[in-house]
Design an enzyme around this catalytic site. Structure first.
Site, PDB file in Angstrom:
ATOM      1  N   ASP A  82      49.879  43.572  37.570  1.00  0.00           N
ATOM      2  CA  ASP A  82      48.875  42.844  38.359  1.00  0.00           C
ATOM      3  C   ASP A  82      48.985  41.333  38.136  1.00  0.00           C
ATOM      4  OD1 ASP A  82      46.643  42.828  40.055  1.00  0.00           O
ATOM      5  OD2 ASP A  82      45.214  42.887  38.383  1.00  0.00           O
ATOM      6  N   HIS A  83      48.896  40.574  39.220  1.00  0.00           N
ATOM      7  CA  HIS A  83      48.823  39.094  39.140  1.00  0.00           C
ATOM      8  C   HIS A  83      49.970  38.432  38.379  1.00  0.00           C
ATOM      9  CE1 HIS A  83      45.096  38.280  41.167  1.00  0.00           C
ATOM     10  NE2 HIS A  83      44.487  39.231  40.492  1.00  0.00           N
ATOM     11  N   HIS A 173      37.020  36.840  41.028  1.00  0.00           N
ATOM     12  CA  HIS A 173      37.294  37.563  39.791  1.00  0.00           C
ATOM     13  C   HIS A 173      36.185  37.225  38.808  1.00  0.00           C
ATOM     14  CE1 HIS A 173      41.484  37.404  41.425  1.00  0.00           C
ATOM     15  NE2 HIS A 173      41.477  38.641  40.990  1.00  0.00           N
ATOM     16  N   HIS A 201      40.415  42.336  45.548  1.00  0.00           N
ATOM     17  CA  HIS A 201      40.356  41.870  44.162  1.00  0.00           C
ATOM     18  C   HIS A 201      38.930  41.420  43.880  1.00  0.00           C
ATOM     19  CE1 HIS A 201      44.639  41.459  42.753  1.00  0.00           C
ATOM     20  NE2 HIS A 201      44.784  41.881  44.002  1.00  0.00           N
ATOM     21  N   GLY A 202      38.598  41.365  42.584  1.00  0.00           N
ATOM     22  CA  GLY A 202      37.265  40.888  42.228  1.00  0.00           C
ATOM     23  C   GLY A 202      36.188  41.898  42.557  1.00  0.00           C
ATOM     24  N   THR A 226      36.279  43.225  35.081  1.00  0.00           N
ATOM     25  CA  THR A 226      35.205  42.659  34.256  1.00  0.00           C
ATOM     26  C   THR A 226      34.138  43.690  33.879  1.00  0.00           C
ATOM     27  OG1 THR A 226      35.616  40.558  35.333  1.00  0.00           O
ATOM     28  CG2 THR A 226      33.526  40.769  34.150  1.00  0.00           C
TER      29      THR A 226
HETATM   30  P1  13P Z   1      37.000  41.762  38.472  1.00  0.00           P
HETATM   31  O1  13P Z   1      37.217  41.249  37.083  1.00  0.00           O
HETATM   32  O2  13P Z   1      36.046  40.906  39.246  1.00  0.00           O
HETATM   33  O3  13P Z   1      36.640  43.192  38.517  1.00  0.00           O
HETATM   34  O4  13P Z   1      38.405  41.614  39.248  1.00  0.00           O
HETATM   35  C1  13P Z   1      39.463  42.450  38.894  1.00  0.00           C
HETATM   36  C2  13P Z   1      40.705  42.126  39.665  1.00  0.00           C
HETATM   37  O5  13P Z   1      40.668  41.755  40.802  1.00  0.00           O
HETATM   38  C3  13P Z   1      41.992  42.327  38.966  1.00  0.00           C
HETATM   39  O6  13P Z   1      43.075  41.995  39.773  1.00  0.00           O
END
Ligand code: 13P
Length: 277
Positions: A82-83, A173, A201-202, A226
Protein backbone atom coordinates in the site's frame (compact mmCIF):
# COMPACT_ATOMS: atom_id res chain seq x y z
CA UNK A 1 -2.06 -12.23 -18.69
CA UNK A 2 -1.51 -14.40 -15.60
CA UNK A 3 -4.67 -14.88 -13.54
CA UNK A 4 -4.48 -12.67 -10.48
CA UNK A 5 -6.66 -13.18 -7.41
CA UNK A 6 -6.66 -9.52 -6.35
CA UNK A 7 -7.90 -8.44 -9.76
CA UNK A 8 -10.52 -11.17 -9.75
CA UNK A 9 -12.00 -10.47 -6.30
CA UNK A 10 -12.13 -6.71 -6.88
CA UNK A 11 -13.79 -7.08 -10.27
CA UNK A 12 -16.31 -9.47 -8.74
CA UNK A 13 -17.02 -6.99 -5.93
CA UNK A 14 -17.60 -4.20 -8.42
CA UNK A 15 -19.88 -6.39 -10.55
CA UNK A 16 -21.91 -7.58 -7.57
CA UNK A 17 -22.11 -4.30 -5.62
CA UNK A 18 -20.08 -4.86 -2.46
CA UNK A 19 -16.56 -3.92 -1.34
CA UNK A 20 -13.54 -5.96 -0.32
CA UNK A 21 -12.19 -4.61 2.98
CA UNK A 22 -8.45 -3.81 3.02
CA UNK A 23 -7.15 -3.71 6.57
CA UNK A 24 -3.73 -2.34 7.40
CA UNK A 25 -1.74 -4.77 9.50
CA UNK A 26 1.30 -3.99 11.64
CA UNK A 27 2.48 -7.17 13.31
CA UNK A 28 1.60 -10.83 13.68
CA UNK A 29 -1.25 -10.13 16.10
CA UNK A 30 -3.05 -7.65 13.85
CA UNK A 31 -2.57 -10.07 10.96
CA UNK A 32 -4.15 -12.90 13.00
CA UNK A 33 -7.14 -10.75 13.96
CA UNK A 34 -7.88 -9.92 10.32
CA UNK A 35 -7.45 -13.49 9.09
CA UNK A 36 -9.43 -15.11 11.90
CA UNK A 37 -12.31 -12.62 11.76
CA UNK A 38 -12.54 -12.68 7.96
CA UNK A 39 -12.52 -16.50 8.02
CA UNK A 40 -15.30 -16.64 10.61
CA UNK A 41 -17.35 -14.31 8.41
CA UNK A 42 -16.33 -15.97 5.12
CA UNK A 43 -15.17 -12.68 3.65
CA UNK A 44 -12.50 -12.10 1.04
CA UNK A 45 -9.90 -9.82 2.59
CA UNK A 46 -6.87 -7.71 1.77
CA UNK A 47 -4.06 -7.17 4.28
CA UNK A 48 -2.36 -3.88 3.49
CA UNK A 49 1.29 -3.30 4.25
CA UNK A 50 2.92 0.11 3.86
CA UNK A 51 6.64 0.63 3.11
CA UNK A 52 7.31 1.08 6.82
CA UNK A 53 5.36 -2.08 7.75
CA UNK A 54 7.26 -4.13 5.18
CA UNK A 55 10.53 -2.85 6.65
CA UNK A 56 9.34 -3.50 10.21
CA UNK A 57 8.41 -7.12 9.42
CA UNK A 58 11.10 -7.93 6.87
CA UNK A 59 9.51 -8.75 3.52
CA UNK A 60 10.71 -12.39 3.64
CA UNK A 61 8.77 -12.97 6.87
CA UNK A 62 5.70 -11.29 5.45
CA UNK A 63 5.75 -13.40 2.31
CA UNK A 64 6.29 -16.60 4.27
CA UNK A 65 3.34 -15.72 6.51
CA UNK A 66 1.25 -14.85 3.46
CA UNK A 67 1.92 -18.27 2.00
CA UNK A 68 1.02 -20.03 5.24
CA UNK A 69 -2.11 -17.90 5.65
CA UNK A 70 -3.28 -18.92 2.20
CA UNK A 71 -2.80 -22.58 3.09
CA UNK A 72 -4.44 -22.35 6.51
CA UNK A 73 -7.50 -20.19 5.80
CA UNK A 74 -10.06 -21.05 3.13
CA UNK A 75 -10.97 -17.55 2.02
CA UNK A 76 -9.44 -15.33 -0.68
CA UNK A 77 -6.52 -13.54 1.02
CA UNK A 78 -4.41 -10.86 -0.62
CA UNK A 79 -1.31 -9.29 0.87
CA UNK A 80 -1.22 -5.84 -0.71
CA UNK A 81 1.63 -3.31 -0.93
CA UNK A 82 0.00 0.00 0.00
CA UNK A 83 1.12 3.57 -0.81
CA UNK A 84 4.51 2.88 -2.31
CA UNK A 85 5.87 6.14 -3.71
CA UNK A 86 9.24 4.70 -4.74
CA UNK A 87 8.74 2.61 -7.87
CA UNK A 88 12.07 0.83 -7.54
CA UNK A 89 11.27 -0.27 -4.00
CA UNK A 90 7.87 -1.49 -5.20
CA UNK A 91 9.45 -3.45 -8.07
CA UNK A 92 11.80 -5.10 -5.60
CA UNK A 93 8.86 -6.46 -3.60
CA UNK A 94 6.94 -7.47 -6.72
CA UNK A 95 9.98 -9.48 -7.80
CA UNK A 96 10.05 -11.02 -4.31
CA UNK A 97 6.50 -12.37 -4.70
CA UNK A 98 3.76 -9.92 -3.64
CA UNK A 99 0.77 -10.12 -5.99
CA UNK A 100 -1.02 -6.82 -5.41
CA UNK A 101 0.59 -3.39 -5.33
CA UNK A 102 -0.25 0.29 -5.14
CA UNK A 103 2.04 2.80 -6.79
CA UNK A 104 1.23 6.20 -5.34
CA UNK A 105 2.35 9.07 -7.56
CA UNK A 106 -0.76 11.06 -6.70
CA UNK A 107 1.21 14.09 -5.52
CA UNK A 108 2.90 14.41 -8.90
CA UNK A 109 1.40 16.31 -11.84
CA UNK A 110 -0.99 14.29 -14.04
CA UNK A 111 1.54 13.48 -16.78
CA UNK A 112 4.20 12.32 -14.32
CA UNK A 113 1.64 10.20 -12.46
CA UNK A 114 0.66 8.55 -15.78
CA UNK A 115 4.27 7.82 -16.71
CA UNK A 116 5.20 6.29 -13.36
CA UNK A 117 2.05 4.15 -13.31
CA UNK A 118 2.58 3.01 -16.92
CA UNK A 119 6.06 1.85 -16.03
CA UNK A 120 4.91 -0.06 -12.94
CA UNK A 121 1.94 -1.64 -14.76
CA UNK A 122 4.17 -2.84 -17.57
CA UNK A 123 6.65 -4.29 -15.07
CA UNK A 124 3.92 -5.88 -12.94
CA UNK A 125 2.29 -7.59 -15.95
CA UNK A 126 5.31 -9.85 -16.33
CA UNK A 127 4.79 -11.06 -12.78
CA UNK A 128 1.00 -11.30 -13.02
CA UNK A 129 0.63 -8.63 -10.33
CA UNK A 130 -2.41 -6.34 -10.01
CA UNK A 131 -1.71 -2.61 -9.71
CA UNK A 132 -3.65 0.15 -7.97
CA UNK A 133 -2.92 3.84 -8.57
CA UNK A 134 -4.37 7.06 -7.19
CA UNK A 135 -5.62 10.08 -9.10
CA UNK A 136 -6.37 13.29 -7.26
CA UNK A 137 -4.96 13.08 -3.79
CA UNK A 138 -6.56 11.84 -0.56
CA UNK A 139 -5.66 14.22 2.27
CA UNK A 140 -3.93 13.22 5.47
CA UNK A 141 -5.18 14.60 8.81
CA UNK A 142 -4.97 18.41 8.55
CA UNK A 143 -3.31 18.24 5.15
CA UNK A 144 -5.87 18.88 2.40
CA UNK A 145 -6.11 16.65 -0.64
CA UNK A 146 -7.13 17.34 -4.24
CA UNK A 147 -10.37 15.82 -5.53
CA UNK A 148 -10.30 13.48 -8.53
CA UNK A 149 -11.46 14.99 -11.85
CA UNK A 150 -13.88 12.47 -13.44
CA UNK A 151 -12.80 13.20 -17.04
CA UNK A 152 -9.17 12.82 -16.11
CA UNK A 153 -9.95 9.51 -14.40
CA UNK A 154 -11.29 8.06 -17.67
CA UNK A 155 -8.16 9.14 -19.55
CA UNK A 156 -5.91 7.92 -16.74
CA UNK A 157 -7.12 4.34 -16.78
CA UNK A 158 -7.00 4.18 -20.58
CA UNK A 159 -3.45 5.52 -20.63
CA UNK A 160 -2.08 3.41 -17.78
CA UNK A 161 -4.03 0.14 -17.96
CA UNK A 162 -4.14 0.10 -14.18
CA UNK A 163 -6.33 -2.55 -12.47
CA UNK A 164 -7.99 -0.42 -9.79
CA UNK A 165 -8.17 3.29 -9.07
CA UNK A 166 -8.09 5.13 -5.75
CA UNK A 167 -10.21 8.26 -5.92
CA UNK A 168 -10.27 11.41 -3.81
CA UNK A 169 -13.85 12.40 -3.00
CA UNK A 170 -13.38 14.10 0.36
CA UNK A 171 -12.06 11.37 2.66
CA UNK A 172 -8.77 11.82 4.56
CA UNK A 173 -6.30 9.37 6.04
CA UNK A 174 -6.76 9.39 9.80
CA UNK A 175 -9.67 10.73 11.77
CA UNK A 176 -11.77 13.61 10.45
CA UNK A 177 -11.67 17.02 12.02
CA UNK A 178 -15.36 17.91 11.92
CA UNK A 179 -17.97 16.16 9.80
CA UNK A 180 -16.76 14.49 6.59
CA UNK A 181 -18.20 15.96 3.38
CA UNK A 182 -18.14 13.33 0.68
CA UNK A 183 -18.70 14.36 -2.92
CA UNK A 184 -21.07 11.61 -4.06
CA UNK A 185 -21.87 13.37 -7.33
CA UNK A 186 -18.23 13.29 -8.25
CA UNK A 187 -17.99 9.62 -7.31
CA UNK A 188 -21.07 8.79 -9.36
CA UNK A 189 -19.63 10.59 -12.37
CA UNK A 190 -16.27 8.81 -12.00
CA UNK A 191 -18.08 5.51 -11.63
CA UNK A 192 -20.01 6.15 -14.84
CA UNK A 193 -16.80 6.78 -16.78
CA UNK A 194 -14.51 4.25 -15.12
CA UNK A 195 -15.53 0.61 -15.07
CA UNK A 196 -12.55 -0.84 -13.18
CA UNK A 197 -12.84 -1.28 -9.38
CA UNK A 198 -12.64 2.01 -7.46
CA UNK A 199 -10.85 2.26 -4.12
CA UNK A 200 -11.74 4.38 -1.10
CA UNK A 201 -8.77 5.41 1.02
CA UNK A 202 -9.24 6.97 4.42
CA UNK A 203 -12.10 4.73 5.48
CA UNK A 204 -11.69 5.38 9.22
CA UNK A 205 -14.08 7.76 10.93
CA UNK A 206 -16.80 7.48 8.29
CA UNK A 207 -20.32 6.50 9.28
CA UNK A 208 -21.51 3.10 8.06
CA UNK A 209 -24.13 4.85 5.98
CA UNK A 210 -21.46 6.88 4.19
CA UNK A 211 -19.39 3.80 3.50
CA UNK A 212 -22.43 1.97 2.15
CA UNK A 213 -23.30 4.91 -0.07
CA UNK A 214 -19.81 4.93 -1.63
CA UNK A 215 -20.21 1.22 -2.41
CA UNK A 216 -23.50 1.97 -4.21
CA UNK A 217 -21.55 4.40 -6.39
CA UNK A 218 -18.84 1.94 -7.44
CA UNK A 219 -16.34 1.68 -4.57
CA UNK A 220 -15.12 -1.95 -4.50
CA UNK A 221 -12.30 -1.76 -1.96
CA UNK A 222 -12.33 0.14 1.34
CA UNK A 223 -9.09 0.83 3.20
CA UNK A 224 -9.14 0.94 6.99
CA UNK A 225 -6.14 1.66 9.18
CA UNK A 226 -6.57 4.26 11.93
CA UNK A 227 -9.66 2.72 13.55
CA UNK A 228 -7.80 -0.59 13.86
CA UNK A 229 -4.78 0.97 15.56
CA UNK A 230 -7.04 2.88 17.92
CA UNK A 231 -9.05 -0.18 18.89
CA UNK A 232 -5.98 -2.34 19.46
CA UNK A 233 -4.36 0.34 21.61
CA UNK A 234 -7.57 0.98 23.53
CA UNK A 235 -7.80 -2.72 24.40
CA UNK A 236 -4.24 -2.77 25.73
CA UNK A 237 -4.64 0.45 27.73
CA UNK A 238 -7.80 -0.86 29.37
CA UNK A 239 -6.04 -4.11 30.19
CA UNK A 240 -3.21 -2.23 31.93
CA UNK A 241 -5.59 -0.05 33.88
CA UNK A 242 -7.10 -3.26 35.27
CA UNK A 243 -3.83 -5.27 35.48
CA UNK A 244 -1.03 -2.76 35.96
CA UNK A 245 1.51 -5.41 37.02
CA UNK A 246 0.91 -7.90 34.20
CA UNK A 247 4.00 -8.73 32.17
CA UNK A 248 2.78 -11.67 30.10
CA UNK A 249 2.65 -9.95 26.77
CA UNK A 250 0.38 -12.62 25.28
CA UNK A 251 -2.30 -11.50 27.74
CA UNK A 252 -2.19 -7.80 27.00
CA UNK A 253 -1.81 -8.34 23.25
CA UNK A 254 -4.87 -10.58 23.41
CA UNK A 255 -6.82 -7.68 24.92
CA UNK A 256 -5.78 -5.53 21.96
CA UNK A 257 -6.74 -8.25 19.52
CA UNK A 258 -10.22 -8.61 20.95
CA UNK A 259 -10.99 -4.90 20.59
CA UNK A 260 -9.61 -4.79 17.08
CA UNK A 261 -11.64 -7.86 16.05
CA UNK A 262 -14.85 -5.96 16.83
CA UNK A 263 -13.88 -3.23 14.34
CA UNK A 264 -12.83 -5.73 11.67
CA UNK A 265 -16.18 -7.55 11.98
CA UNK A 266 -18.15 -4.31 11.82
CA UNK A 267 -16.31 -3.16 8.67
CA UNK A 268 -16.80 -6.52 6.95
CA UNK A 269 -20.53 -6.21 7.60
CA UNK A 270 -20.58 -2.66 6.26
CA UNK A 271 -18.64 -3.67 3.14
CA UNK A 272 -21.26 -6.35 2.43
CA UNK A 273 -18.45 -8.87 1.88
CA UNK A 274 -19.63 -11.35 4.53
CA UNK A 275 -20.31 -14.75 2.97
CA UNK A 276 -18.58 -13.80 -0.30
CA UNK A 277 -15.31 -15.58 0.48
P1 13P B 1 -7.53 5.40 7.51
O1 13P B 1 -6.32 5.45 8.39
O2 13P B 1 -8.26 6.70 7.48
O3 13P B 1 -8.42 4.26 7.80
O4 13P B 1 -6.99 5.19 6.00
C1 13P B 1 -6.44 3.97 5.64
C2 13P B 1 -5.93 3.98 4.23
O5 13P B 1 -6.48 4.60 3.37
C3 13P B 1 -4.74 3.16 3.95
O6 13P B 1 -4.36 3.25 2.61
Amino acid sequence: MVDNLARKILQQARAEGYAVPAFNIYNLETMQVVLETATKMQSPVMLATTPSTVKYFGHEFLLALAEKAQEKYEIPIIFHLDHFTDKEELKKYIRAGFTSAMIDASRSPYRENVEVVQEVVSFARDYGVAVEAELGNVGRGEQEGTLTEPGEAGDFIRETGVDSLAVAIGTVHGIFKGKPQLDYRRLEEISRLVKIPLVLHGGSGLADEDLKQTIKFGISKINIATELKEAFTRGIKKFFRENPEEDDLRKYLQAGKEKMAEVVAEKIRTCGSEGRG
